[in-house]
Design a protein around this motif. Structure first.
Motif, PDB file in Angstrom:
ATOM      1  N   VAL A   1     -20.380  97.754  72.194  1.00 47.95           N
ATOM      2  CA  VAL A   1     -19.431  97.006  73.020  1.00 47.95           C
ATOM      3  C   VAL A   1     -18.453  96.239  72.138  1.00 47.95           C
ATOM      4  O   VAL A   1     -17.234  96.255  72.361  1.00 47.95           O
ATOM      5  N   LEU A   2     -18.981  95.562  71.123  1.00 47.01           N
ATOM      6  CA  LEU A   2     -18.116  94.762  70.247  1.00 47.01           C
ATOM      7  C   LEU A   2     -17.236  95.643  69.367  1.00 47.01           C
ATOM      8  O   LEU A   2     -16.120  95.251  69.020  1.00 47.01           O
ATOM      9  N   MET A   3     -17.717  96.799  68.990  1.00 42.40           N
ATOM     10  CA  MET A   3     -16.874  97.722  68.217  1.00 42.40           C
ATOM     11  C   MET A   3     -15.689  98.185  69.058  1.00 42.40           C
ATOM     12  O   MET A   3     -14.571  98.309  68.561  1.00 42.40           O
ATOM     13  N   ALA A   4     -15.940  98.438  70.330  1.00 43.80           N
ATOM     14  CA  ALA A   4     -14.864  98.906  71.210  1.00 43.80           C
ATOM     15  C   ALA A   4     -13.906  97.787  71.568  1.00 43.80           C
ATOM     16  O   ALA A   4     -12.707  98.015  71.734  1.00 43.80           O
TER      17      ALA A   4
ATOM     18  N   GLY B   1      -4.024  94.091  90.166  1.00 47.91           N
ATOM     19  CA  GLY B   1      -4.686  95.080  90.996  1.00 47.91           C
ATOM     20  C   GLY B   1      -5.654  95.983  90.254  1.00 47.91           C
ATOM     21  O   GLY B   1      -6.143  96.965  90.807  1.00 47.91           O
ATOM     22  N   ARG B   2      -5.942  95.690  88.997  1.00 44.41           N
ATOM     23  CA  ARG B   2      -6.853  96.518  88.208  1.00 44.41           C
ATOM     24  C   ARG B   2      -8.257  95.928  88.252  1.00 44.41           C
ATOM     25  O   ARG B   2      -8.894  95.663  87.236  1.00 44.41           O
ATOM     26  N   THR B   3      -8.757  95.740  89.456  1.00 41.12           N
ATOM     27  CA  THR B   3      -9.994  94.992  89.627  1.00 41.12           C
ATOM     28  C   THR B   3     -11.191  95.724  89.039  1.00 41.12           C
ATOM     29  O   THR B   3     -11.988  95.125  88.304  1.00 41.12           O
ATOM     30  N   LEU B   4     -11.374  97.005  89.343  1.00 37.85           N
ATOM     31  CA  LEU B   4     -12.584  97.699  88.907  1.00 37.85           C
ATOM     32  C   LEU B   4     -12.646  97.860  87.387  1.00 37.85           C
ATOM     33  O   LEU B   4     -13.692  97.574  86.784  1.00 37.85           O
ATOM     34  N   PRO B   5     -11.573  98.304  86.709  1.00 39.97           N
ATOM     35  CA  PRO B   5     -11.655  98.334  85.243  1.00 39.97           C
ATOM     36  C   PRO B   5     -11.937  96.961  84.642  1.00 39.97           C
ATOM     37  O   PRO B   5     -12.734  96.830  83.709  1.00 39.97           O
ATOM     38  N   ALA B   6     -11.287  95.940  85.206  1.00 42.76           N
ATOM     39  CA  ALA B   6     -11.530  94.589  84.697  1.00 42.76           C
ATOM     40  C   ALA B   6     -12.963  94.158  84.953  1.00 42.76           C
ATOM     41  O   ALA B   6     -13.586  93.484  84.124  1.00 42.76           O
TER      42      ALA B   6
ATOM     43  N   PRO C   1     -14.093 104.736  80.632  1.00 41.62           N
ATOM     44  CA  PRO C   1     -13.881 104.194  79.269  1.00 41.62           C
ATOM     45  C   PRO C   1     -14.250 102.722  79.152  1.00 41.62           C
ATOM     46  O   PRO C   1     -14.534 102.234  78.057  1.00 41.62           O
ATOM     47  N   GLN C   2     -14.243 101.990  80.270  1.00 40.27           N
ATOM     48  CA  GLN C   2     -14.637 100.580  80.235  1.00 40.27           C
ATOM     49  C   GLN C   2     -16.134 100.403  80.436  1.00 40.27           C
ATOM     50  O   GLN C   2     -16.624  99.282  80.550  1.00 40.27           O
TER      51      GLN C   2
END
Length: 860
Positions: free
Chosen positions: A509-512, A545-550, A644-645
């Motif tokens: 996670v931290l690398m990404a 409006g980018r709720t799910l990726p966020a 990707p998230q």
């Protein structure tokens, strides 16, 4: 007031023209002056405007205006020079007037070249920035702009760079009165290779990641000379943070005398040092560097040091007792001596010179203008000042010169399994022949190195932690910024290394997203987050409006936060499990709201989810209550979709009626199923049900209708035998490892024994409590001894499970078969050896099993 040697203004004016060939030449070429008392009035920005604007108003062509401005500037320059030559005005007044004149010219050029009033500012550095401009100085400038939040970045970049280039060309253009100013843009980020104009955000990123000590020195005097005040204000905030950093290393300040020595050697040369007013030993630059070093070291804690004006800072250093009164007096008087001498040199021909004549009439002429008998008297005086100032300079910088970098070759890595590989990683971090690092990075690593080495030695897997740390440094971006931050915060370093030591998943996670660590570590770590707390935190980061990726990124960030809380022992494992469950509930609620299903569906958590005992690697066992199966399917998909998230949570809906078919059912269907068709193990599972998200009223109805069914089914005569038979079948399966001694979950004396005992008691007594720990507390009223043993065993075994799951975010039900890996688990739990760990687990499980047997023997 005129100096005593002049009887009146005309006499002083004649002497001035005789002294300054440049002024005399300008007058002969037609530059007119009223030789009376008005010639002695120092002008500021307001007077410049009143004098120049009427002259420029009738002019329409850009070239005409430029010629007029250059002529006006020359007129004012000569007049200011005359005032210093003929009166006892202070150096501060002279330099302030010269600086105001330059600011006025910059403001006019910006107004003529910009179409409107853009968010663009001209930042002055060096002497102009400090309001200390001399008579023939070039001006150090930066051009900055505030990028619009929704603007075209490329178009803005090109537009503001064109504007900066126009202003720079105008400043350097040859006119009938010469250039306005020689301009130097090399102090901007990236110097000559960087863009002429840069956004404030870009400046912030550059200085944070790559800013070196000389750039801190340059920005100490940064000032908004012209343009948009709000844009400069934004820049000023980042400038203050960069210049007056609380984590600045003494090694970085030790670079300052090395810079000075290199300048003396390469620019002035040994033969010219004793004649160079600015760069020679004990000269102007010695005083400035002495003052600047103190500002860098102490300015973060003392706002009075945060000034670009040298004399003001000298006074503040004395008031704060960083220097003695005698040192302050010497620095102040020496600075005034050098600046007045510098002005006399430059008045002669309006040339940027700092070198005293070797002797002769020219030196005598300068000396007499300063009231010395002759050139020799002036020469001896300046030598005395050099000696006095250099002594103060050396007394401060000599100890810093002794600071030596930690010798990286001295660090041994005997605590690593592969010392040679560890040394290779170490060399990668600190720079080598194959990989060059800047001075700032080198100093930062030298300070970090002993802390890093010491903390690695205390880790369970130091080789792996060092390898992961090295990889993290590569993707982080700015080594210097990272090393400085970690050197200033050993606790943050310890936490970061602990993450690398114990969790492959969060390492990835931290690398990404390397920024996640800093953002999380800076946040609130002491408080348990409930769903409302998560909602407040999430609202800060979601946008557009980018709720799910966020939301997926937010979930991973919160996992880092929870592990940091665990590492720092800010919460017990039970509290962390509650917090992780709250995170799952929040994610479910957000998706229900996004689907418009929060009033149509209720999510009932079962198992660890229902008991608020989730941890890394847990699935969400759920029942979905409602009639909208399309949105129920969309909910499950959104929760576990891989992107990707990352993903949110795996959802297991197999505990629904018959384990197949529709995902969601109405309350009546659940009542019918659990009353008439559910097996006893399903009734047992229902004992851990909890409304986790969705429509509150629907959840209330579910429990109002189902709890009576659960209590009634719990009185079935065959319940005890059914549960014991089920438990025996699990034991006979020998678990996933094939070795019962390793099966801490399903093996004898494992967590399943505790859960079966508690759940049997709850069913028989009709005590509904989904949380196992709370149910154990209730059980203690009937069976105190057994409850104590079961609680002790459950607490340790859940902690053991959590320790293993942290690594890969997967479910684990048994200990590692590999002895070394199992020893690492034991070490994380505080055991000195593998044998001590294995013995403790075996003994604890034996006691749990005995309590289990006693309990079932006593309860009807």
């Amino acid at each position: 007031m005129l100096r005593p040697c002049f009887k009146d203004v005309p006499a002083a004016w004649s002497a001035y023209l005789e002294y300054s060939a440049a002024a005399d030449r300008a007058v002969r070429n037609g530059l007119g002056f009223d030789v009376d008392d008005t010639l002695l009035e120092l002008h500021g920005a307001r007077r410049f405007k009143l004098r120049f604007d009427p002259v420029a108003a009738p002019l329409f062509g850009h070239r005409e205006k430029l010629e007029a401005l250059a002529r006006f500037k020359l007129h004012e320059l000569i007049r200011i020079g005359f005032i210093e030559f003929a009166t006892d005005t202070s150096i501060e007044h002279t330099t302030a007037a010269l600086s105001a004149l330059a600011d006025f010219c910059l403001g006019r050029l910006l107004a003529w070249n910009a179409d409107d009033a853009p968010p663009f500012a001209i930042v002055s550095l060096g002497k102009l920035g400090g309001l200390e401009l001399n008579f023939s100085s070039d001006i150090d400038l930066m051009f900055i702009y505030a990028a619009a939040a929704d603007g075209d970045e490329l178009a803005e970049y090109e537009s503001y760079n064109r504007l900066g280039e126009k202003i720079a060309r105008d400043l350097a253009a040859n006119t009938g009165s010469g250039q306005l100013y020689r301009v130097d843009l090399r102090l901007r980020p990236e110097g000559d290779t960087g863009p002429v104009a840069r956004s404030v955000d870009s400046c912030e990123s550059y200085y944070a990641a790559y800013g070196e000590i000389w750039e801190r020195l340059a920005l100490l005097k940064a000032r908004g000379a012209a343009g948009d005040a709000e844009t400069f204000y934004e820049f000023e905030q980042l400038r203050l943070a960069f210049c007056y950093a609380r984590n600045l290393l003494p090694e970085a300040v030790a670079e300052i005398p090395r810079l000075k020595e290199r300048t003396e050697r390469e620019i002035v040369g040994a033969d010219g040092l004793r004649a160079h007013v600015k760069l020679g030993p004990g000269g102007i630059r010695d005083i400035e560097f002495f003052v600047n070093a103190h500002q860098l070291l102490h300015g973060a804690w003392h706002a009075t040091l945060q000034s670009g004006q040298t004399l003001r800072v000298i006074a503040a250093l004395s008031a704060l007792n960083f220097i003695t009164g005698d040192e302050a007096a010497a620095l102040r008087d020496g600075y005034l001596f050098w600046r007045r001498l510098e002005h006399r040199l430059q008045m002669l021909e309006h040339r940027q010179t700092h070198t005293l004549p070797a002797g002769g009439e020219e030196l005598d002429q300068i000396a007499r203008s300063l009231d010395y008998a002759d050139g020799d008297a002036l020469w001896q005086t300046q030598l005395a000042w050099r000696e006095k100032i250099r002594a103060i300079y050396d007394s401060f910088f000599d100890p810093l010169r002794q600071i030596k970098a930690a010798d990286r070759a001295d660090f041994a890595f005997a605590f690593c399994r592969d010392p040679e590989q560890a040394r290779r990683h170490w060399r990668d971090l600190g720079g080598s022949a194959d990989f060059h690092i800047g001075k700032r990075t080198e100093h930062a690593f030298n300070r970090l190195a002993p802390l890093l080495h010491g903390q690695l030695a205390g880790l369970t897997r130091p080789d792996l932690a060092l390898s992961r740390f090295t990889a993290f440094v590569r993707v982080y971006g700015s080594r210097s910024l990272l090393f400085e931050s970690l050197a200033a915060s050993p606790k943050a370093l310890a936490v970061l290394l602990a993450i690398f030591d114990c969790s492959q998943y969060l390492t990835e996670v931290l690398m990404a997203s390397p920024e996640v660590f800093e953002e999380t570590a800076r946040g609130e770590l002491d408080t348990l987050r409930d769903p409302a707390g998560y909602r407040a935190d999430f609202a800060v980061m979601v946008s557009g409006g980018r709720t799910l990726p966020a939301l997926r990124l937010f979930k991973r960030q919160q996992m880092v936060r929870l592990l940091i809380r665990r590492i720092l022992r800010l919460a017990e494992q039970r509290e962390l499990q509650l917090e992780y469950t709250n995170l799952a509930d929040f994610c479910l609620q957000v998706i229900l709201e996004q689907l418009g299903a929060d009033q149509a569906l209720t999510v009932i958590g079962l198992g660890k989810h229902g008991g608020q005992e989730l941890w890394f690697g847990s699935d969400l066992d759920v029942l979905l209550v409602g009639a909208d199966n399309d949105r129920a399917r969309a909910l499950v998909k959104a929760m576990q979709e891989q992107t990707p998230q990352g993903s949110l949570f795996r959802v297991d809906a197999r505990l629904r009626p018959y384990g197949e078919g529709a995902l969601a059912h109405g309350v009546e269907r659940y009542v019918e199923y659990y009353r008439d068709h559910a097996q006893l193990w399903e009734i047992q599972a229902l004992g851990k049900a909890r409304a986790a998200a969705g429509h509150r009223a629907l959840g209330d109805e579910f429990f109002a209708r189902l709890l009576p069914v659960w209590r009634a089914r719990g009185q079935a005569p065959e319940l005890k035998q059914t549960m014991l038979s089920m438990r025996q079948r699990v034991l006979a399966g020998r678990g996933k490892s094939g070795n019962p001694a390793l099966e801490f979950k399903t093996g004898a004396g494992g967590t399943v024994d505790v859960e079966f005992a508690v759940q049997y008691w709850q069913l028989r007594r009709g005590v509904f409590e989904p949380n196992t720990f709370k149910a154990l507390t209730l059980l203690a009223g009937d069976f105190p001894a057994e409850a104590l043993t079961l609680t002790e065993g459950y607490t340790f075994l859940r902690l053991l499970e959590a320790t293993i799951r942290v690594d890969d975010n997967q479910g684990h039900s048994h200990l590692p078969a590999d002895a070394d890996t199992r020893a690492e688990v034991g070490q994380r739990l505080g055991f000195p050896s593998l044998s001590a760990f294995d013995r403790h687990v075996a003994e604890l499980r034996q006691r749990v099993r005995e309590a289990f047997d006693v309990f079932f023997a006593r309860v009807a």
